[in-house]
Write a protein that holds these residues in place. Sequence first.
Motif, PDB file in Angstrom:
ATOM      1  N   LEU A 134       0.955  18.446  62.751  1.00  0.00           N
ATOM      2  CA  LEU A 134       0.240  17.666  63.155  1.00  0.00           C
ATOM      3  C   LEU A 134      -1.138  18.130  62.237  1.00  0.00           C
ATOM      4  N   THR A 135      -2.097  16.717  62.187  1.00  0.00           N
ATOM      5  CA  THR A 135      -3.041  16.579  61.205  1.00  0.00           C
ATOM      6  C   THR A 135      -3.628  17.592  62.100  1.00  0.00           C
ATOM      7  N   ALA A 136      -5.146  18.020  61.183  1.00  0.00           N
ATOM      8  CA  ALA A 136      -6.336  18.696  61.270  1.00  0.00           C
ATOM      9  C   ALA A 136      -6.731  18.762  62.680  1.00  0.00           C
ATOM     10  N   SER A 137      -6.959  17.081  62.840  1.00  0.00           N
ATOM     11  CA  SER A 137      -7.064  16.578  64.024  1.00  0.00           C
ATOM     12  C   SER A 137      -6.355  16.974  65.209  1.00  0.00           C
ATOM     13  N   GLY A 138      -5.491  17.217  65.105  1.00  0.00           N
ATOM     14  CA  GLY A 138      -4.445  16.830  66.383  1.00  0.00           C
ATOM     15  C   GLY A 138      -3.275  15.947  66.323  1.00  0.00           C
ATOM     16  N   GLN A 139      -3.107  14.817  65.382  1.00  0.00           N
ATOM     17  CA  GLN A 139      -2.661  13.409  65.446  1.00  0.00           C
ATOM     18  C   GLN A 139      -1.504  14.288  65.034  1.00  0.00           C
ATOM     19  N   LYS A 140      -0.209  13.643  65.081  1.00  0.00           N
ATOM     20  CA  LYS A 140       1.042  13.423  64.883  1.00  0.00           C
ATOM     21  C   LYS A 140       1.019  12.144  63.682  1.00  0.00           C
ATOM     22  N   GLY A 141       1.689  11.751  62.441  1.00  0.00           N
ATOM     23  CA  GLY A 141       1.338  10.949  61.484  1.00  0.00           C
ATOM     24  C   GLY A 141       1.966   9.328  62.453  1.00  0.00           C
ATOM     25  N   SER A 142       1.561   8.401  61.766  1.00  0.00           N
ATOM     26  CA  SER A 142       2.357   7.466  61.955  1.00  0.00           C
ATOM     27  C   SER A 142       3.374   6.745  60.776  1.00  0.00           C
ATOM     28  N   MET A 143       3.931   7.544  59.954  1.00  0.00           N
ATOM     29  CA  MET A 143       3.885   6.741  58.262  1.00  0.00           C
ATOM     30  C   MET A 143       5.749   6.066  58.504  1.00  0.00           C
ATOM     31  N   HIS A 144       6.579   6.852  59.643  1.00  0.00           N
ATOM     32  CA  HIS A 144       7.580   6.203  60.057  1.00  0.00           C
ATOM     33  C   HIS A 144       7.676   4.992  60.179  1.00  0.00           C
ATOM     34  N   LYS A 145       6.679   4.364  61.090  1.00  0.00           N
ATOM     35  CA  LYS A 145       6.531   3.130  62.063  1.00  0.00           C
ATOM     36  C   LYS A 145       6.335   2.348  60.632  1.00  0.00           C
ATOM     37  N   PHE A 146       6.315   2.812  58.867  1.00  0.00           N
ATOM     38  CA  PHE A 146       6.279   1.606  57.752  1.00  0.00           C
ATOM     39  C   PHE A 146       7.485   1.916  56.924  1.00  0.00           C
ATOM     40  N   LEU A 147       7.492   2.978  57.081  1.00  0.00           N
ATOM     41  CA  LEU A 147       9.248   3.598  55.971  1.00  0.00           C
ATOM     42  C   LEU A 147      10.436   2.182  56.094  1.00  0.00           C
ATOM     43  N   ARG A 148      10.220   1.490  54.977  1.00  0.00           N
ATOM     44  CA  ARG A 148      11.312   0.502  54.673  1.00  0.00           C
ATOM     45  C   ARG A 148      12.887   1.138  54.482  1.00  0.00           C
ATOM     46  N   VAL A 149      12.964   2.011  53.496  1.00  0.00           N
ATOM     47  CA  VAL A 149      14.306   3.079  53.502  1.00  0.00           C
ATOM     48  C   VAL A 149      14.668   4.279  53.900  1.00  0.00           C
ATOM     49  N   TYR A 150      13.809   4.597  53.681  1.00  0.00           N
ATOM     50  CA  TYR A 150      13.780   6.507  54.051  1.00  0.00           C
ATOM     51  C   TYR A 150      14.333   6.392  55.962  1.00  0.00           C
ATOM     52  N   GLY A 151      15.364   7.161  56.036  1.00  0.00           N
ATOM     53  CA  GLY A 151      15.785   7.159  57.386  1.00  0.00           C
ATOM     54  C   GLY A 151      16.702   5.996  57.916  1.00  0.00           C
ATOM     55  N   ARG A 152      16.883   5.289  57.265  1.00  0.00           N
ATOM     56  CA  ARG A 152      17.752   4.109  57.810  1.00  0.00           C
ATOM     57  C   ARG A 152      18.850   3.958  57.140  1.00  0.00           C
ATOM     58  N   ASN A 153      19.328   4.574  57.092  1.00  0.00           N
ATOM     59  CA  ASN A 153      20.578   4.560  56.958  1.00  0.00           C
ATOM     60  C   ASN A 153      21.554   3.530  57.421  1.00  0.00           C
ATOM     61  N   GLY A 154      21.839   2.320  57.524  1.00  0.00           N
ATOM     62  CA  GLY A 154      23.249   1.948  57.836  1.00  0.00           C
ATOM     63  C   GLY A 154      22.261   0.995  58.497  1.00  0.00           C
ATOM     64  N   PHE A 155      21.079   0.448  58.548  1.00  0.00           N
ATOM     65  CA  PHE A 155      20.019  -0.483  59.293  1.00  0.00           C
ATOM     66  C   PHE A 155      20.051  -1.509  57.821  1.00  0.00           C
ATOM     67  N   ALA A 156      19.274  -2.764  58.741  1.00  0.00           N
ATOM     68  CA  ALA A 156      19.092  -3.982  57.635  1.00  0.00           C
ATOM     69  C   ALA A 156      18.089  -3.586  57.013  1.00  0.00           C
ATOM     70  N   CYS A 157      17.883  -3.462  55.130  1.00  0.00           N
ATOM     71  CA  CYS A 157      17.072  -4.087  54.946  1.00  0.00           C
ATOM     72  C   CYS A 157      15.741  -5.056  54.852  1.00  0.00           C
ATOM     73  N   ARG A 158      13.937  -4.370  55.255  1.00  0.00           N
ATOM     74  CA  ARG A 158      14.336  -5.157  56.236  1.00  0.00           C
ATOM     75  C   ARG A 158      13.399  -6.148  54.803  1.00  0.00           C
ATOM     76  N   ARG A 159      13.820  -5.957  53.317  1.00  0.00           N
ATOM     77  CA  ARG A 159      13.291  -7.601  52.516  1.00  0.00           C
ATOM     78  C   ARG A 159      14.624  -8.889  52.606  1.00  0.00           C
ATOM     79  N   CYS A 160      15.523  -8.266  52.338  1.00  0.00           N
ATOM     80  CA  CYS A 160      16.595  -8.529  51.994  1.00  0.00           C
ATOM     81  C   CYS A 160      18.378  -8.412  52.712  1.00  0.00           C
TER      82      CYS A 160
END
Length: 182
Positions: A134-160
């Motif tokens: 959690l951040t210092a203000s108690g929030q979870k980060g939301s960058m995972h929503k913007f990941l293009r490749v990390y953790g996306r094994n087997g999924f389609a690339c959003r670019r090609c």
Amino acid sequence: YSHVMFATTKGVLFFNDQRRFGFVRLVKTDELEPWLESQGYGPEPLADDFAFELFSGLLKRHRAKRVKSAIMDQHVIAGVGNIYADEACHYAKIRPARRIRTLTVPERRSLYRGIRHVMQLSIKHHGTSASDYLTASGQKGSMHKFLRVYGRNGFACRRCGATIVKTVLAQRGTHYCPGCQR
């Protein structure tokens, strides 16, 4: 996994480090830069003085390294971890396993922009939260929503549209798109 707890007037801040990569050190503000230099840390990629010319020079000193290994090396550039190295390589359309010496100047420039872009995006979205971060203000980060490749094994690339692949590089899980990363 709490190694240090800081009690403040607004609550308690916990330093949790399950994998024991981090540490806590109290340094006076005006002594921080000299201390970081004395420890051999590379430049901060979002610093105003982190120009492309500096980045390119750092890469030239590590010509034999693989791209991902070089940008994750804290003695080359500070603060780029596994997730953001994968993302920066995808942004730049560069395979993480390529050798630095094979990069053209435009590819180096794209990688430079990719690192800065991914780090800025990560800060804007409070990081890529693990299950208990959690951040210092108690929030979870939301960058995972913007990941293009990390953790996306087997999924389609959003670019090609090609299928994202996961492999191991420098003993770290490494994600890339074989279609658009060369």
